[in-house]
Scaffold this motif. Structure first.
Motif, mmCIF file in Angstrom:
data_model
loop_
_atom_site.group_PDB
_atom_site.id
_atom_site.type_symbol
_atom_site.label_atom_id
_atom_site.label_comp_id
_atom_site.label_asym_id
_atom_site.label_seq_id
_atom_site.Cartn_x
_atom_site.Cartn_y
_atom_site.Cartn_z
ATOM 1 N N TYR A 91 0.763 -1.052 0.041
ATOM 2 C CA TYR A 91 0.063 0.039 -0.254
ATOM 3 C C TYR A 91 0.925 1.232 0.104
ATOM 4 O O TYR A 91 0.652 2.317 -0.911
ATOM 5 C CB TYR A 91 -0.809 -0.067 1.122
ATOM 6 C CG TYR A 91 -1.827 1.544 1.403
ATOM 7 C CD1 TYR A 91 -2.789 1.401 0.760
ATOM 8 C CD2 TYR A 91 -1.224 2.244 2.218
ATOM 9 C CE1 TYR A 91 -3.773 2.768 1.027
ATOM 10 C CE2 TYR A 91 -1.913 3.276 2.454
ATOM 11 C CZ TYR A 91 -3.091 3.579 1.695
ATOM 12 O OH TYR A 91 -3.913 4.763 1.879
ATOM 13 N N ASN A 134 -8.838 1.057 -5.418
ATOM 14 C CA ASN A 134 -9.544 0.721 -6.623
ATOM 15 C C ASN A 134 -9.938 1.979 -7.450
ATOM 16 O O ASN A 134 -10.058 1.950 -8.622
ATOM 17 C CB ASN A 134 -11.153 0.209 -6.123
ATOM 18 C CG ASN A 134 -11.019 -1.474 -6.200
ATOM 19 O OD1 ASN A 134 -10.291 -1.899 -6.815
ATOM 20 N ND2 ASN A 134 -11.799 -1.972 -5.205
ATOM 21 N N LEU A 143 -4.088 -4.521 -3.353
ATOM 22 C CA LEU A 143 -5.385 -4.895 -3.220
ATOM 23 C C LEU A 143 -5.599 -6.338 -3.098
ATOM 24 O O LEU A 143 -6.530 -7.146 -2.449
ATOM 25 C CB LEU A 143 -5.878 -4.705 -4.848
ATOM 26 C CG LEU A 143 -6.548 -3.337 -4.920
ATOM 27 C CD1 LEU A 143 -7.275 -2.820 -6.227
ATOM 28 C CD2 LEU A 143 -7.853 -3.219 -3.975
ATOM 29 N N ILE A 160 -9.067 -0.484 0.201
ATOM 30 C CA ILE A 160 -9.512 -1.114 -0.845
ATOM 31 C C ILE A 160 -10.108 -0.287 -1.899
ATOM 32 O O ILE A 160 -9.986 -0.192 -2.952
ATOM 33 C CB ILE A 160 -10.359 -2.422 -0.570
ATOM 34 C CG1 ILE A 160 -9.549 -3.519 0.116
ATOM 35 C CG2 ILE A 160 -11.031 -2.896 -1.783
ATOM 36 C CD1 ILE A 160 -10.292 -4.655 0.689
ATOM 37 N N GLN A 186 -10.869 -2.222 4.341
ATOM 38 C CA GLN A 186 -12.027 -1.758 3.321
ATOM 39 C C GLN A 186 -11.853 -0.395 2.952
ATOM 40 O O GLN A 186 -12.183 -0.156 1.583
ATOM 41 C CB GLN A 186 -13.241 -2.182 3.881
ATOM 42 C CG GLN A 186 -13.649 -3.673 4.358
ATOM 43 C CD GLN A 186 -14.884 -4.097 5.009
ATOM 44 O OE1 GLN A 186 -15.369 -3.140 5.989
ATOM 45 N NE2 GLN A 186 -15.812 -4.984 4.691
ATOM 46 N N MET A 246 -7.732 -8.297 0.088
ATOM 47 C CA MET A 246 -8.899 -8.818 -0.145
ATOM 48 C C MET A 246 -8.614 -10.104 0.071
ATOM 49 O O MET A 246 -9.857 -10.485 1.081
ATOM 50 C CB MET A 246 -9.171 -8.815 -1.690
ATOM 51 C CG MET A 246 -9.497 -7.503 -2.343
ATOM 52 S SD MET A 246 -9.623 -7.453 -4.094
ATOM 53 C CE MET A 246 -11.534 -8.477 -4.214
#
Length: 338
Positions: free
Chosen positions: A116, A160, A133, A156, A153, A137
């Motif tokens: 990240y 995205n 990601l 994520i 979350q 996940m």
């Protein structure tokens, strides 16, 4: 000597003395002393010294109950020093090697967080974004009740959004470079893969714009087909965004140009395309017959094929003449329309 210089000199001596003590400890053979010092340095947040000492004693403590905590704390020390490449590698090693350790869940979390932090802006390579990601996940799937899940979350969603924008930028680059057909292909593929993409309206507009530019920059014989595809893209956009006002003026202008061209040149453009197709098929048939003549076993079949080829070859100049005449007429029509 001023007081300031005296203070600086004292600080320098203390620093050198401290550095000398650490170097001496690092070179010593006392594994236990180095282990204890590494733990103390970790608690004091002196992560560079922690890492160096643990790295030094790890070979001596491999296979002992301390091995897993050493590897984990080395990974955390690297993470806290913002050496995310090393922390990612060490946490990956840890989560695969020490699957039953109480630190494994945190190691999995930090493994993903390392990528990240390595994730670059959307304009640059997104390999680490995709790795983060994937790790996040996987973590959420394996540990749905973990207190880390809420933060992951949100991460994520952020990653995205970055990938969505990267996808839009990639497609837009084709348009800027004048590769309009590639732009359409890329945009359609992205819209199919990410139907929820927040840039969908912009991308569908860019499909229209790409077909329009592609048609305008095409040879006359290809323009009709491409303008028709632009019109089709226009109605797809209007169906998806009937209330859209952002691109309305430009869309209506492109539609008017396409419809005007089709009204004035539709018949002639189709005639040219038909003649080109006829010429291509005739040449293709000649080549096919040549191959058949070489392979056929009977004299009668060879004679028949040769006769057919004579007629086909004789017709080629006539087709070319027809095509030249149609293009001349089309060029005159185009000049008049301007």
């Amino acid at each position: 000597m001023s007081m300031r210089k005296i203070i600086l000199a004292v600080l320098l001596l203390v620093s050198l003395s401290s550095c000398g003590k650490f170097t001496k400890l690092l070179k010593s053979s006392d594994v236990e002393a180095k282990y204890r010092a590494a733990m103390e340095f970790y608690d004091a947040k002196k992560y560079n010294k922690t890492f160096a000492l643990f790295d030094n004693v790890l070979p001596s403590l491999m296979g002992t109950p301390r091995e897993d905590s050493i590897v984990f704390l080395m990974g955390k020390a690297a993470y806290n020093m913002e050496d995310y490449i090393s922390s990612g590698q060490m946490m990956d090693q840890y989560r695969n090697q020490f699957t039953r350790s109480p630190f494994t869940i945190e190691a999995e979390y930090l493994y993903g967080m390392s990528f990240y932090h390595l994730s670059l802006p959307p304009e640059k390579d997104q390999t680490d974004t995709r790795r983060a990601l994937s790790a996040f996940m996987e973590f959420v799937s394996r540990h749905p009740t973990s207190p880390y899940v809420k933060d992951l979350q949100e991460a994520i969603e952020e990653l995205n959004r970055k990938l969505y924008y990267k996808t839009y930028l990639n497609a837009a680059v084709y348009y800027k470079l004048g590769h309009y057909q590639s732009a359409v292909t890329s945009l359609r593929a992205a819209l199919k893969e990410y139907p929820e993409i927040p840039y969908k309206e912009d991308m569908m507009f860019l499909v229209c714009k790409s077909w329009y530019a592609y048609a305008r920059n095409s040879v006359y014989a290809k323009q009709l087909d491409r303008y028709l595809k632009m019109i089709d893209a226009y109605y797809n956009f209007k169906s998806a965004y009937p209330e859209s006002k952002q691109f309305n003026r430009e869309l209506e202008r492109m539609l008017a140009d396409a419809q005007k061209f089709n009204a004035e040149n539709g018949v002639m453009s189709q005639a040219i395309e038909t003649t080109i197709e006829k010429l291509d098929k005739t040449r293709q048939r000649v080549e096919e017959n040549k191959n058949k003549i070489f392979l056929t076993k009977t004299k009668e079949e060879r004679v028949t094929l040769r006769e057919e080829n004579k007629k086909l070859i004789k017709s080629i100049p006539q087709i070319k003449k027809q095509l030249k005449s149609e293009k001349k007429t089309a060029k005159n029509n185009e000049t008049k329309s301007k």
